[in-house]
Design an enzyme around this catalytic site. Sequence first.
Site, PDB file in Angstrom:
ATOM      1  CB  SER A 137      -2.174  11.947   4.083  1.00 60.99           C
ATOM      2  OG  SER A 137      -3.446  11.896   5.080  1.00 60.99           O
ATOM      3  CG  ASP A 266      -2.650   5.242   8.609  1.00 60.29           C
ATOM      4  OD1 ASP A 266      -3.141   6.087   9.373  1.00 60.29           O
ATOM      5  OD2 ASP A 266      -2.064   5.679   7.466  1.00 60.29           O
ATOM      6  CG  HIS A 294      -1.523   9.233   8.635  1.00 63.88           C
ATOM      7  ND1 HIS A 294      -2.450   8.408   7.501  1.00 63.88           N
ATOM      8  CD2 HIS A 294      -1.838  10.438   8.346  1.00 63.88           C
ATOM      9  CE1 HIS A 294      -2.751   9.539   6.916  1.00 63.88           C
ATOM     10  NE2 HIS A 294      -2.524  10.546   7.308  1.00 63.88           N
TER      11      HIS A 294
END
Length: 336
Positions: A137, A266, A294
């Site tokens: 991320s 996502d 995600h």
Amino acid sequence: MKTLFSPPWWAASPHVQTILPFIFKVAKPTTFRQRQELPDGDFIDLDWLGQAQNGEPILVIIHGLEGNTESHYARRMLIEAKKVKIAAVVHHHRGCSGEPNRLARSYHSGDVDDLAYTLSQLKQYYPDSPLYAVGYSLGGNVLAKYQGSQQQHSLLERAVVVSAPLTLGACAKRLESGFSTVYQRFLIKRLQRKMLDKINTADLTEQMPITKKQLNMLNTFYLFDDKVTAPLHGFAGADDYYQKSSGINYLQHITKPTLIIHAQDDPFMTDDVIPSKDQLSPMVEYELHRFGGHVGFVAGGWPWKPKFYLEDRIINFLLSSNNNPTQHTTEETHKE
């Protein structure tokens, strides 16, 4: 051999993929902490699994927004490193290791300096050990920018970027609508609590760009980045921060083998994060899956004991002897 990711029927939803690993975490292996003093008087903490000996590889794990060693993906990656008998270290962003950092500033999606410092220190301590890295991320965006901005001077032999918000402005906008706002509220509250502690710290109060009242009104990432992240880290505003920090601008300059993994469903992303072929260096392997959420990629098992795709894929890429990735995607195509 690489295996294509396919979710089980009960985990096809992007929100199941995203939330389930957060709920059902694996046990964290024992780590030991090394405090690293930074040149500007601040510090970051490194959590180690094992020690590199006789030139053995070191895997650097870079967590996401408000993550740490306790994050589900970091735990699983540490376990995988232990299985293949390589040392691993979690590089914490400032203020994320359980103790507030000393300065008014914190960390952000484009901050490569702290990562570069950690890598240089590791190279100094273990000059014969090859360095690998995986970033998740926000940490993935940092890693992508590091690889591209350092080019041939990158200290990493190979790297993997997972679920990175490579186009920050578009991702911030995505989190303002639909169920994605749930994730935004959760993370904003954590950021607000951390900033409130700094506002209440006597030595830092005057350095804060906002008041307590103003802080409580920052209910989107764009507002938080515009009023807090940007001024604390030398940007003119959120748009300036997003433009200069988005990893997608650096992919074409990467000179070391790098794998990027995205899921098209996502809930933190839009298709703006999908690079075109022209935006990719020949040293980047881009893998886009239709499903995965995600940092999810639940590949099987059952809801209370899920199995995952990422760890085997990451380790196989990092320890591969193939030094010449080819640009390709999995299941989907590049954005043209």
